[in-house]
Design a protein around this motif. Sequence first.
Motif, PDB file in Angstrom:
ATOM      1  N   UNK A  85      16.731 -17.213  42.769  1.00 25.82           N
ATOM      2  CA  UNK A  85      15.874 -18.381  42.542  1.00 25.82           C
ATOM      3  C   UNK A  85      16.411 -19.231  41.399  1.00 25.82           C
ATOM      4  N   UNK A  86      16.915 -18.573  40.383  1.00 20.79           N
ATOM      5  CA  UNK A  86      17.462 -19.319  39.249  1.00 20.79           C
ATOM      6  C   UNK A  86      18.745 -20.041  39.635  1.00 20.79           C
ATOM      7  N   UNK A  87      19.538 -19.432  40.499  1.00 13.69           N
ATOM      8  CA  UNK A  87      20.749 -20.100  40.974  1.00 13.69           C
ATOM      9  C   UNK A  87      20.380 -21.290  41.859  1.00 13.69           C
ATOM     10  N   UNK A  88      19.317 -21.176  42.647  1.00 16.80           N
ATOM     11  CA  UNK A  88      18.850 -22.311  43.451  1.00 16.80           C
ATOM     12  C   UNK A  88      18.394 -23.453  42.540  1.00 16.80           C
ATOM     13  N   UNK A  89      17.693 -23.124  41.462  1.00 15.41           N
ATOM     14  CA  UNK A  89      17.305 -24.153  40.486  1.00 15.41           C
ATOM     15  C   UNK A  89      18.545 -24.752  39.850  1.00 15.41           C
ATOM     16  N   UNK A  90      19.540 -23.923  39.589  1.00 15.45           N
ATOM     17  CA  UNK A  90      20.804 -24.399  39.042  1.00 15.45           C
ATOM     18  C   UNK A  90      21.466 -25.386  40.007  1.00 15.45           C
ATOM     19  N   UNK A  91      21.410 -25.099  41.298  1.00 12.18           N
ATOM     20  CA  UNK A  91      21.974 -26.020  42.289  1.00 12.18           C
ATOM     21  C   UNK A  91      21.242 -27.352  42.275  1.00 12.18           C
ATOM     22  N   UNK A  92      19.907 -27.309  42.075  1.00 14.32           N
ATOM     23  CA  UNK A  92      19.135 -28.552  41.966  1.00 14.32           C
ATOM     24  C   UNK A  92      19.583 -29.348  40.743  1.00 14.32           C
ATOM     25  N   UNK A  93      19.822 -28.643  39.652  1.00 17.37           N
ATOM     26  CA  UNK A  93      20.272 -29.322  38.436  1.00 17.37           C
ATOM     27  C   UNK A  93      21.627 -29.978  38.662  1.00 17.37           C
ATOM     28  N   UNK A  94      22.516 -29.286  39.341  1.00 21.14           N
ATOM     29  CA  UNK A  94      23.829 -29.865  39.610  1.00 21.14           C
ATOM     30  C   UNK A  94      23.694 -31.190  40.349  1.00 21.14           C
ATOM     31  N   UNK A  95      22.813 -31.211  41.364  1.00 25.06           N
ATOM     32  CA  UNK A  95      22.596 -32.452  42.111  1.00 25.06           C
ATOM     33  C   UNK A  95      22.003 -33.536  41.231  1.00 25.06           C
ATOM     34  N   UNK A  96      21.033 -33.170  40.400  1.00 22.48           N
ATOM     35  CA  UNK A  96      20.399 -34.147  39.519  1.00 22.48           C
ATOM     36  C   UNK A  96      21.380 -34.665  38.473  1.00 22.48           C
TER      37      UNK A  96
END
Length: 182
Positions: A85-96
């Motif tokens: 889940x934290x890596x998925x949030x990390x992926x969201x941050x990368x996009x942002x």
Amino acid sequence: MGILIGFIVIIVVIVGFFIASYNSLVKLRNWVKESWSQIDVQLKRRYDLIPNLVETVKGYAAHEQETLEKVIQARNQLVQGTPQERIEADNMIQGALKSIFALSEAYPDLKANQNFLKLQEELTTTENKVAYSRQLYNKTVADYNIKRETFPTVLIASTLGFQKEEQLTIPEEEREAPRVSF
């Protein structure tokens, strides 16, 4: 007498194998935890850098509030949940963050701002460290799972509750090669 010695030797070999297998599983399990800690350190570093980046961008792109809010929302999700889940949030941050860096193209003053450039460089370095840490984590998890699932260690692992660890994955949409057209 010879049978007794043979029986003792067999018992010693079995106990020795059990101890060696158990210690090996414990070592690998701890390496999995340690390699996740390395990812966690880099995610925390990025977490700490993001507010500075957002504040720098705010002054130049006040009307880009939606982009900045996405970054803050993704940042808040980064510090809780399972590793996946934290890596998925990390992926969201990368996009942002890509959206924020794209803003610099629209704002030449922002693009030239030394503070912004320094933060951009630090985030790029952190991205590289996160990528390396992910690779290390997945390799460590693979080693642990292989050891855990290999006969005869599987008998000891299942008996003593050594659970399978999950490797980190990337979202399906990121698996496709980007299309480039001129």
